[in-house]
Design a protein around this motif. Structure first.
Motif, PDB file in Angstrom:
ATOM      1  N   GLY A 196     -10.758  10.121 -46.496  1.00 40.85           N
ATOM      2  CA  GLY A 196      -9.302  10.090 -46.579  1.00 40.85           C
ATOM      3  C   GLY A 196      -8.656  11.153 -45.717  1.00 40.85           C
ATOM      4  N   LEU A 197      -9.231  12.345 -45.685  1.00 46.26           N
ATOM      5  CA  LEU A 197      -8.686  13.406 -44.843  1.00 46.26           C
ATOM      6  C   LEU A 197      -8.770  13.034 -43.367  1.00 46.26           C
ATOM      7  CD1 LEU A 197     -10.117  16.559 -46.672  1.00 46.26           C
ATOM      8  CD2 LEU A 197      -7.750  15.740 -46.687  1.00 46.26           C
ATOM      9  N   VAL A 198      -9.878  12.396 -42.994  1.00 46.43           N
ATOM     10  CA  VAL A 198     -10.020  11.959 -41.605  1.00 46.43           C
ATOM     11  C   VAL A 198      -8.940  10.938 -41.256  1.00 46.43           C
ATOM     12  CG1 VAL A 198     -11.506  10.705 -39.994  1.00 46.43           C
ATOM     13  CG2 VAL A 198     -12.490  12.453 -41.508  1.00 46.43           C
ATOM     14  N   LEU A 199      -8.687   9.988 -42.181  1.00 42.65           N
ATOM     15  CA  LEU A 199      -7.664   8.977 -41.923  1.00 42.65           C
ATOM     16  C   LEU A 199      -6.272   9.588 -41.847  1.00 42.65           C
ATOM     17  CD1 LEU A 199      -8.894   6.048 -44.214  1.00 42.65           C
ATOM     18  CD2 LEU A 199      -8.881   6.118 -41.717  1.00 42.65           C
ATOM     19  N   LEU A 200      -6.029  10.636 -42.618  1.00 43.31           N
ATOM     20  CA  LEU A 200      -4.704  11.266 -42.587  1.00 43.31           C
ATOM     21  C   LEU A 200      -4.402  11.917 -41.238  1.00 43.31           C
ATOM     22  CD1 LEU A 200      -4.408  12.982 -46.101  1.00 43.31           C
ATOM     23  CD2 LEU A 200      -3.370  10.849 -45.349  1.00 43.31           C
ATOM     24  N   VAL A 201      -5.415  12.532 -40.638  1.00 49.40           N
ATOM     25  CA  VAL A 201      -5.165  13.285 -39.406  1.00 49.40           C
ATOM     26  C   VAL A 201      -5.428  12.466 -38.151  1.00 49.40           C
ATOM     27  CG1 VAL A 201      -5.709  15.436 -40.587  1.00 49.40           C
ATOM     28  CG2 VAL A 201      -7.505  14.252 -39.320  1.00 49.40           C
ATOM     29  N   ALA A 202      -6.157  11.343 -38.274  1.00 41.78           N
ATOM     30  CA  ALA A 202      -6.566  10.588 -37.081  1.00 41.78           C
ATOM     31  C   ALA A 202      -5.393  10.138 -36.211  1.00 41.78           C
ATOM     32  CB  ALA A 202      -7.427   9.392 -37.490  1.00 41.78           C
ATOM     33  N   PRO A 203      -4.319   9.545 -36.786  1.00 38.96           N
ATOM     34  CA  PRO A 203      -3.215   9.106 -35.904  1.00 38.96           C
ATOM     35  C   PRO A 203      -2.559  10.253 -35.152  1.00 38.96           C
ATOM     36  CG  PRO A 203      -3.039   8.114 -38.095  1.00 38.96           C
ATOM     37  CD  PRO A 203      -4.067   9.193 -38.189  1.00 38.96           C
ATOM     38  N   HIS A 204      -2.516  11.434 -35.770  1.00 43.17           N
ATOM     39  CA  HIS A 204      -1.849  12.558 -35.123  1.00 43.17           C
ATOM     40  C   HIS A 204      -2.753  13.209 -34.081  1.00 43.17           C
ATOM     41  CE1 HIS A 204       1.203  12.061 -38.205  1.00 43.17           C
ATOM     42  NE2 HIS A 204       0.226  12.016 -39.082  1.00 43.17           N
ATOM     43  N   VAL A 205      -4.073  13.090 -34.275  1.00 37.54           N
ATOM     44  CA  VAL A 205      -4.986  13.548 -33.234  1.00 37.54           C
ATOM     45  C   VAL A 205      -4.877  12.634 -32.021  1.00 37.54           C
ATOM     46  CG1 VAL A 205      -7.414  13.875 -32.641  1.00 37.54           C
ATOM     47  CG2 VAL A 205      -6.560  14.632 -34.863  1.00 37.54           C
ATOM     48  N   ALA A 206      -4.798  11.318 -32.274  1.00 35.46           N
ATOM     49  CA  ALA A 206      -4.602  10.378 -31.172  1.00 35.46           C
ATOM     50  C   ALA A 206      -3.276  10.613 -30.470  1.00 35.46           C
ATOM     51  CB  ALA A 206      -4.690   8.943 -31.698  1.00 35.46           C
ATOM     52  N   GLY A 207      -2.247  10.969 -31.243  1.00 35.76           N
ATOM     53  CA  GLY A 207      -0.952  11.289 -30.655  1.00 35.76           C
ATOM     54  C   GLY A 207      -0.016  10.108 -30.582  1.00 35.76           C
ATOM     55  N   ALA A 208       1.248  10.368 -30.841  1.00 40.66           N
ATOM     56  CA  ALA A 208       2.272   9.334 -30.747  1.00 40.66           C
ATOM     57  C   ALA A 208       2.619   9.081 -29.294  1.00 40.66           C
ATOM     58  CB  ALA A 208       3.530   9.761 -31.514  1.00 40.66           C
ATOM     59  N   PRO A 209       3.091   7.872 -28.967  1.00 42.42           N
ATOM     60  CA  PRO A 209       3.515   7.601 -27.580  1.00 42.42           C
ATOM     61  C   PRO A 209       4.663   8.516 -27.182  1.00 42.42           C
ATOM     62  CG  PRO A 209       4.200   5.832 -29.053  1.00 42.42           C
ATOM     63  CD  PRO A 209       3.268   6.696 -29.837  1.00 42.42           C
ATOM     64  N   GLU A 210       4.614   9.005 -25.959  1.00 40.73           N
ATOM     65  CA  GLU A 210       5.619   9.945 -25.480  1.00 40.73           C
ATOM     66  C   GLU A 210       6.339   9.373 -24.275  1.00 40.73           C
ATOM     67  OE1 GLU A 210       3.673  13.600 -24.664  1.00 40.73           O
ATOM     68  OE2 GLU A 210       3.181  14.024 -26.767  1.00 40.73           O
ATOM     69  N   VAL A 211       7.469   9.970 -23.984  1.00 41.81           N
ATOM     70  CA  VAL A 211       8.249   9.598 -22.811  1.00 41.81           C
ATOM     71  C   VAL A 211       8.525  10.871 -22.025  1.00 41.81           C
ATOM     72  CG1 VAL A 211      10.469   9.870 -23.988  1.00 41.81           C
ATOM     73  CG2 VAL A 211      10.293   8.342 -22.013  1.00 41.81           C
ATOM     74  N   ALA A 212       8.622  10.740 -20.728  1.00 35.39           N
ATOM     75  CA  ALA A 212       8.898  11.910 -19.892  1.00 35.39           C
ATOM     76  C   ALA A 212      10.233  12.528 -20.277  1.00 35.39           C
ATOM     77  CB  ALA A 212       8.907  11.514 -18.415  1.00 35.39           C
ATOM     78  N   ALA A 213      10.247  13.828 -20.451  1.00 37.28           N
ATOM     79  CA  ALA A 213      11.460  14.525 -20.869  1.00 37.28           C
ATOM     80  C   ALA A 213      12.521  14.449 -19.779  1.00 37.28           C
ATOM     81  CB  ALA A 213      11.146  15.986 -21.187  1.00 37.28           C
ATOM     82  N   THR A 214      13.717  14.066 -20.176  1.00 37.33           N
ATOM     83  CA  THR A 214      14.858  14.024 -19.268  1.00 37.33           C
ATOM     84  C   THR A 214      16.049  14.691 -19.944  1.00 37.33           C
ATOM     85  OG1 THR A 214      15.522  11.856 -20.111  1.00 37.33           O
ATOM     86  CG2 THR A 214      14.078  11.885 -18.177  1.00 37.33           C
ATOM     87  N   ALA A 215      17.043  14.976 -19.167  1.00 36.66           N
ATOM     88  CA  ALA A 215      18.246  15.582 -19.732  1.00 36.66           C
ATOM     89  C   ALA A 215      18.947  14.580 -20.636  1.00 36.66           C
ATOM     90  CB  ALA A 215      19.177  16.024 -18.610  1.00 36.66           C
ATOM     91  N   SER A 216      19.262  15.014 -21.851  1.00 36.24           N
ATOM     92  CA  SER A 216      19.924  14.139 -22.814  1.00 36.24           C
ATOM     93  C   SER A 216      21.298  14.699 -23.130  1.00 36.24           C
ATOM     94  CB  SER A 216      19.095  14.037 -24.096  1.00 36.24           C
ATOM     95  OG  SER A 216      19.813  13.326 -25.096  1.00 36.24           O
ATOM     96  N   PRO A 217      22.297  13.815 -23.250  1.00 33.94           N
ATOM     97  CA  PRO A 217      23.630  14.317 -23.598  1.00 33.94           C
ATOM     98  C   PRO A 217      23.739  14.770 -25.040  1.00 33.94           C
ATOM     99  CG  PRO A 217      23.626  11.917 -23.555  1.00 33.94           C
ATOM    100  CD  PRO A 217      22.273  12.350 -23.055  1.00 33.94           C
ATOM    101  N   LEU A 218      22.751  14.421 -25.878  1.00 33.01           N
ATOM    102  CA  LEU A 218      22.824  14.745 -27.305  1.00 33.01           C
ATOM    103  C   LEU A 218      22.413  16.192 -27.545  1.00 33.01           C
ATOM    104  CD1 LEU A 218      21.196  11.556 -28.861  1.00 33.01           C
ATOM    105  CD2 LEU A 218      23.629  12.061 -28.617  1.00 33.01           C
ATOM    106  N   PRO A 219      23.184  16.945 -28.298  1.00 33.08           N
ATOM    107  CA  PRO A 219      22.765  18.299 -28.673  1.00 33.08           C
ATOM    108  C   PRO A 219      21.506  18.239 -29.536  1.00 33.08           C
ATOM    109  CG  PRO A 219      25.114  17.954 -29.105  1.00 33.08           C
ATOM    110  CD  PRO A 219      24.529  16.614 -28.798  1.00 33.08           C
TER     111      PRO A 219
END
Length: 262
Positions: A196-219
Motif C-alpha cells: 500500500g505504501l508503494v502504491l501511495l507514492v508510485a504516481p508521485h515518483v512517476a510525476g504529474a504531466p508538466e508544461v513549460a513555464a511561461t509568464a502568466s497574468p494570474l497572481p
C-alpha cells in the motif's frame, strides 16, 4: 439492498451538493471571476485591443469533481472570433451558471455516494456515521488531495499540460491511492501495508504531466488561494457525503418493512 443503497446515495448526494454549492459560490466563484478578468485583459492586450473586463459572472466550475478538467487554453481574442473561431458553449452569467454549478455538484455527489456505499458494503462494513466519515476521508484523500499534490485545482488562464495526459495521471493516482489505502487500512498485514505504501507514492515518483513555464497574468497568490479553498470545499463535500450516507442508511433500514412470515 439496492433500493436502500440508491436511496441513501440520493440523500447524501443532495445534502453534500447543497453545502458544497453554497461554499463554491461564496469562496471559489469570486476567485474565478477575478481570474477571468485577468485572462480577458491579457488576451485583449496581446491582440492590441482595449481591455474590456467581464463582471457579474458566477462561473460554474466544480473544483471537487472537475478540478483537473480545465485545459489551460487562453481565451480567444476578438481577432480570432472575427476569423470564425467558435468559442465553447458555457452557461450565461448569474442564475444559469449557479444552476449548472449546483447540477454538476449534485450529479457528482450522488455518484460518489453510490461509490462510497458500494465500497463499504464490498469491504463488509455496515454503513454507520463513524464508518461513513472514515471512508469519506479516504475518498477525499484518493480523489482530491493525492491528485492535487501533482495537479492542483487551476483557475481559468492557468498554463497546463494536455488534458488527456492530466486525466490519465489523475485516474492513475486516484486508483493507486484508493488501492493503497485499502491495503493499509483494511487488509492490515505487513506485506499489504508495504504494498500500500508503494502504491501511495508510485504516481508521485512517476510525476504529474508538466508544461513549460511561461509568464502568466494570474497572481501566484490568487492561484494558491483557489487551490486551498477548493481542497477545503472538497473535504467538506466528502465529509457530508460520508456522514449523510451513514445516517440515511440506518434511517432507511429502520423504516424498511419486516418480511412476512407464513
Amino acid at each position: 439492498m439496492i433500493i436502500r443503497l440508491l436511496s441513501a446515495a440520493l440523500v447524501a448526494g443532495f445534502l453534500a451538493a447543497v453545502v458544497a454549492t453554497g461554499l463554491q459560490l461564496a469562496l471559489t466563484s469570486p476567485l474565478i471571476v477575478a481570474a477571468e478578468r485577468y485572462e480577458t485583459h491579457d488576451a485583449q492586450a496581446s491582440a492590441g485591443h482595449p481591455p474590456v473586463l467581464r463582471s457579474g459572472a458566477l462561473p460554474g466550475a466544480l473544483p471537487i469533481v472537475l478540478a483537473h478538467a480545465h485545459s489551460g487554453a487562453p481565451a480567444h481574442s476578438e481577432a480570432e472570433a472575427d476569423s470564425g473561431a467558435a468559442a465553447a458553449w458555457q452557461p450565461g452569467p448569474g442564475l444559469p451558471r449557479m444552476a449548472f454549478t449546483g447540477l454538476a455538484t449534485l450529479i457528482g455527489g450522488v455518484g460518489y455516494a453510490l461509490l462510497l456505499g458500494a465500497v463499504m458494503l464490498a469491504c463488509g462494513r455496515a454503513p454507520t456515521l463513524e464508518r461513513g466519515l472514515g471512508f469519506a476521508v479516504a475518498g477525499f484523500l484518493a480523489v482530491a488531495l493525492a491528485p492535487a499534490l501533482g495537479l492542483p485545482p487551476e483557475l481559468p488562464g492557468s498554463e497546463a499540460a494536455p488534458l488527456a495526459a492530466r486525466q490519465a495521471w489523475w485516474l492513475m493516482t486516484a486508483a493507486s491511492t484508493a488501492m493503497g489505502l485499502y491495503l493499509i487500512a483494511i487488509r492490515r498485514v505487513p506485506v499489504t501495508i508495504l504494498g500500500g505504501l508503494v502504491l501511495l507514492v508510485a504516481p508521485h515518483v512517476a510525476g504529474a504531466p508538466e508544461v513549460a513555464a511561461t509568464a502568466s497574468p494570474l497572481p501566484a497568490g490568487l492561484a494558491a488561494q483557489f487551490a486551498a479553498r477548493s481542497l477545503a470545499i472538497a473535504f467538506v463535500f466528502w465529509a457530508v457525503i460520508g456522514l449523510a450516507f451513514g445516517w440515511a442508511w440506518q434511517a432507511f433500514g429502520r423504516t424498511a418493512p419486516a418480511p412476512a412470515h407464513a
